[in-house]
Scaffold this active site. Structure first.
Site, PDB file in Angstrom:
ATOM      1  N   LYS A 195       0.854  -1.400   0.026  1.00 43.96           N
ATOM      2  CA  LYS A 195       0.055   0.207   0.081  1.00 43.96           C
ATOM      3  C   LYS A 195       0.844   1.224  -0.142  1.00 43.96           C
ATOM      4  CE  LYS A 195      -1.666   2.776   3.195  1.00 43.96           C
ATOM      5  NZ  LYS A 195      -1.455   4.057   2.435  1.00 43.96           N
ATOM      6  N   CYS A 303      13.799  11.093   7.071  1.00 44.80           N
ATOM      7  CA  CYS A 303      13.896  10.665   8.248  1.00 44.80           C
ATOM      8  C   CYS A 303      15.283  10.644   9.125  1.00 44.80           C
ATOM      9  CB  CYS A 303      13.430   8.989   8.318  1.00 44.80           C
ATOM     10  SG  CYS A 303      14.209   8.224   6.994  1.00 44.80           S
TER      11      CYS A 303
HETATM   12  P1  NAD Z   1       2.705   8.153   8.141  1.00 47.97           P
HETATM   13  O1  NAD Z   1       3.018   7.498   9.294  1.00 47.97           O
HETATM   14  O2  NAD Z   1       1.493   9.392   7.914  1.00 47.97           O
HETATM   15  O3  NAD Z   1       2.183   7.310   6.874  1.00 47.97           O
HETATM   16  C1  NAD Z   1       2.845   6.146   6.428  1.00 47.97           C
HETATM   17  C2  NAD Z   1       2.116   5.165   5.706  1.00 47.97           C
HETATM   18  O4  NAD Z   1       1.348   4.550   6.835  1.00 47.97           O
HETATM   19  C3  NAD Z   1       1.095   5.504   4.822  1.00 47.97           C
HETATM   20  O5  NAD Z   1       1.019   4.721   3.662  1.00 47.97           O
HETATM   21  C4  NAD Z   1      -0.220   5.709   5.651  1.00 47.97           C
HETATM   22  O6  NAD Z   1      -1.303   5.407   4.662  1.00 47.97           O
HETATM   23  C5  NAD Z   1       0.102   4.763   6.656  1.00 47.97           C
HETATM   24  N1  NAD Z   1      -0.633   4.252   7.595  1.00 47.97           N
HETATM   25  C6  NAD Z   1      -1.190   5.439   8.507  1.00 47.97           C
HETATM   26  N2  NAD Z   1      -2.037   4.895   9.256  1.00 47.97           N
HETATM   27  C7  NAD Z   1      -2.235   3.617   9.310  1.00 47.97           C
HETATM   28  C8  NAD Z   1      -2.535   2.652  10.050  1.00 47.97           C
HETATM   29  N3  NAD Z   1      -3.519   2.983  11.371  1.00 47.97           N
HETATM   30  N4  NAD Z   1      -2.413   1.320   9.969  1.00 47.97           N
HETATM   31  C9  NAD Z   1      -1.948   1.188   8.726  1.00 47.97           C
HETATM   32  N5  NAD Z   1      -1.199   2.166   8.119  1.00 47.97           N
HETATM   33  C10 NAD Z   1      -1.098   3.325   8.319  1.00 47.97           C
HETATM   34  O7  NAD Z   1       3.865   8.665   7.316  1.00 47.97           O
HETATM   35  P2  NAD Z   1       4.370   9.523   6.209  1.00 47.97           P
HETATM   36  O8  NAD Z   1       3.894  11.235   6.920  1.00 47.97           O
HETATM   37  O9  NAD Z   1       3.693   9.022   5.068  1.00 47.97           O
HETATM   38  O10 NAD Z   1       5.989   9.647   5.905  1.00 47.97           O
HETATM   39  C11 NAD Z   1       6.572  10.510   6.992  1.00 47.97           C
HETATM   40  C12 NAD Z   1       7.181   9.646   8.265  1.00 47.97           C
HETATM   41  O11 NAD Z   1       7.978   8.651   7.713  1.00 47.97           O
HETATM   42  C13 NAD Z   1       8.165  10.221   9.040  1.00 47.97           C
HETATM   43  O12 NAD Z   1       7.917  10.049  10.527  1.00 47.97           O
HETATM   44  C14 NAD Z   1       9.533   9.752   8.590  1.00 47.97           C
HETATM   45  O13 NAD Z   1      10.597   9.768   9.524  1.00 47.97           O
HETATM   46  C15 NAD Z   1       9.177   8.334   8.534  1.00 47.97           C
HETATM   47  N6  NAD Z   1      10.225   7.540   7.377  1.00 47.97           N
HETATM   48  C16 NAD Z   1      11.101   6.854   8.084  1.00 47.97           C
HETATM   49  C17 NAD Z   1      12.097   6.100   7.139  1.00 47.97           C
HETATM   50  C18 NAD Z   1      13.207   5.096   7.818  1.00 47.97           C
HETATM   51  O14 NAD Z   1      13.840   4.465   6.918  1.00 47.97           O
HETATM   52  N7  NAD Z   1      13.124   4.875   8.995  1.00 47.97           N
HETATM   53  C19 NAD Z   1      11.914   6.555   5.778  1.00 47.97           C
HETATM   54  C20 NAD Z   1      11.194   7.402   5.229  1.00 47.97           C
HETATM   55  C21 NAD Z   1      10.165   8.078   6.234  1.00 47.97           C
END
Ligand code: NAD
Length: 498
Positions: A195, A303
């Site tokens: 997804k 991140c």
């Molecule tokens: P987000 O958590 O809002 O969304 C990430 C994904 O999770 C999306 O596809 C979203 O639809 C899904 N999601 C949201 N709620 C959910 C639920 N209840 N159940 C299952 N899936 C759900 O994050 P974002 O705003 O898209 O991305 C930014 C975040 O990602 C930042 O915190 C960043 O640090 C992190 N990030 C981490 C890495 C890493 O390698 N550690 C890499 C890139 C981004």
């Protein structure tokens, strides 16, 4: 530290107009083809640099996920039985197809995220290399040799796929984060349901379209839709054997909670707040250039961004001056405005508002905005590159992930204080240490609680090396053979030969 401020004026450079990007087909990608979604609901996908709607995609449902998981289950035995050579050839073909469509993928990624050409180019190059690395790793990935550890018994370790893997990706590097999962998951012999972020599904869907004729039906399935519906169903689904998410800590917690019901394995790549520890013996000009690149790469929507500087008090003034000068020169622009544009737009109106609210809090907390700090004129969601100084220990900005073009500068007095303060965060993804003292370069990284520690560098990533965090940044590793380990399971088979 005295306040160094610069009256830099930033403007958004606009291109001459970029050609319309090649959009993917409408539908969910299930069992090797784009199929109509189970519900009529759709979601707009926006170009955040212009505010224009690029297309609509299905706002998926539980039924869509169930159909995708059923396809992945049906495909799993055949894909698991393929030799590493077969799986490796597929990954190499995917890399070649991406290479042949590089310009199209870069343009689509830039249109859907507002990121500059240089970042989109780097994303697609790195994604291609992830497929090439995983293709090689698939063929060399092995277990310890057979041996006798009990009398008259020979032990063999089998390395098996986990089964069906569910994947949930974020918006900051849409195709790259998908590649970081698809490549090792398929290399290890699993089938999958992915997804993408609701904001940025386009390049993942386009990749599915481009490789559909190569990948056996059901091995890779893509379902678009909201996290709380599609992501949640993937996490809870009884036929999904492992769920991996790259996203925020809150979403990771929800996924882990959803997965607990079926005791499935969880792989979490979550947020970060990377400290940049600059000692008094550091090459300050190199450190300032390093923070310019790694603090503002992808508009700071990264991140591992170098967003929290801790600099020794004796060199703080000099370093801040150098950093402010570097940041004042950053070029802001829309995709298509030139290869030298360094930062683009924020991903969405909502995120833009979040970053601006964080800057309001900085002002309320009485901190100094040495450069930047404002929104830029639209269309699109642009914010000035910003440096915040005079930040006391424990200020909210030292621990909150802003995820925008904002770097804060704190000072420290002793090495011990630097390490303690750097570790004072719920996150544990990445950090860097800047020093020319070899003893420090060896001892400090060992004391830092982060999954990656760079010395005299920041944000350099290699496909051969693992990426992942400690503490609130999650667990599990992307990239390297450790990703293949995470997406497989070991089985001990013992033969009685007595
Ligand atoms: P987000 O958590 O809002 O969304 C990430 C994904 O999770 C999306 O596809 C979203 O639809 C899904 N999601 C949201 N709620 C959910 C639920 N209840 N159940 C299952 N899936 C759900 O994050 P974002 O705003 O898209 O991305 C930014 C975040 O990602 C930042 O915190 C960043 O640090 C992190 N990030 C981490 C890495 C890493 O390698 N550690 C890499 C890139 C981004």
């Amino acid at each position: 530290m005295t306040a160094t401020t610069a009256a830099a004026t930033f403007t958004v450079r606009r291109g001459q107009g970029t050609p319309a990007p090649a959009l993917p087909p409408f539908g969910q990608f299930i069992n090797g083809a784009f199929v109509p979604p189970c519900s009529a609901e759709t979601a707009d996908v926006e170009n955040p640099a212009t505010g224009e709607i690029l297309m609509q995609v299905p706002s998926g449902s539980v039924e869509d996920v169930d159909a995708a998981v059923a396809a992945a289950v049906a495909a799993k035995a055949d894909w698991a039985a393929r030799t590493p050579k077969d799986r490796s050839s597929l990954l190499l073909r995917i890399a070649d197809i991406m290479e042949a469509n590089r310009a199209l993928l870069e343009a689509l990624e830039a249109a859907n995220t507002g990121k500059p050409a240089a970042v989109a180019e780097d994303d697609i190059s790195s994604a291609i290399d992830t497929f090439r690395f995983s293709a090689g790793a698939a063929r060399t990935f092995s277990t310890p040799g057979a041996g006798d550890y009990a009398e008259n018994h020979t032990s063999v370790i089998l390395r098996e796929p986990v089964g069906v893997v569910g994947v949930i990706t974020p918006w900051n590097y849409p195709l790259l984060m998908a590649a970081w999962k698809i490549a090792p998951i398929l290399a290890a012999g699993n089938t999958m349901v992915l997804k993408p972020s609701e904001q940025t599904p386009l390049t993942t869907l386009k990749l599915a379209e481009l490789i559909a004729s190569e990948v056996p039906a059901g091995v890779l399935n893509i379902v678009t839709g909201p996290g709380r519906i599609v992501g949640n169903r993937i996490s809870e689904h009884p036929d999904v054997d492992l769920v991996a998410i790259t996203g925020s800590v809150g979403s990771g917690q929800k996924v882990a909670a959803g997965a607990a019901g079926t005791v499935k394995r969880v792989h979490l790549e979550l947020g970060g707040k990377a400290p940049v520890v600059i000692f008094d013996d550091a090459d300050l000009a190199a450190a300032a250039k390093g923070v310019r690149e790694a603090g503002y790469w992808n508009g700071g929507q990264e991140c591992g961004a170098a967003c929290r500087v801790l600099v020794h008090e004796s060199v703080a003034e000099k370093f801040t001056e150098l950093l402010v000068r570097e940041v004042s020169e950053i070029s802001v622009g829309a995709p298509g405005a030139g290869d030298d544009v360094e930062i683009g737009s924020m991903i969405s109106g909502a995120h833009y508002e979040r970053v601006l609210a964080a800057l309001e809090d900085v002002r309320k907390d009485g901190l100094t905005i040495a450069v930047g700090g404002h929104a830029l004129a639209g269309p699109g969601y642009f914010i000035e590159p910003t440096v915040v100084t005079n930040v006391p220990a424990g200020a909210p900005i030292t621990s909150t992930e802003i995820f925008g073009p904002v770097v804060s500068v704190e000072t420290f007095s002793t090495d011990e204080e630097a390490v303690t303060r750097a570790n004072e965060t719920v996150y544990g993804l990445a950090a860097s240490v800047w020093t020319t003292n070899s003893a420090r370069s060896l001892s400090v990284p060992r004391k830092l609680d982060f999954g990656t520690v760079w010395v005299n560098s920041h944000l350099v990533i290699a496909n051969e090396m693992p990426w992942g965090g400690f503490k609130g940044s999650g667990y599990g590793r992307d990239l390297s053979v450790y990703a293949l380990e995470d997406f497989s399971r070991t089985k001990h088979v013992m033969y009685n030969h007595g």
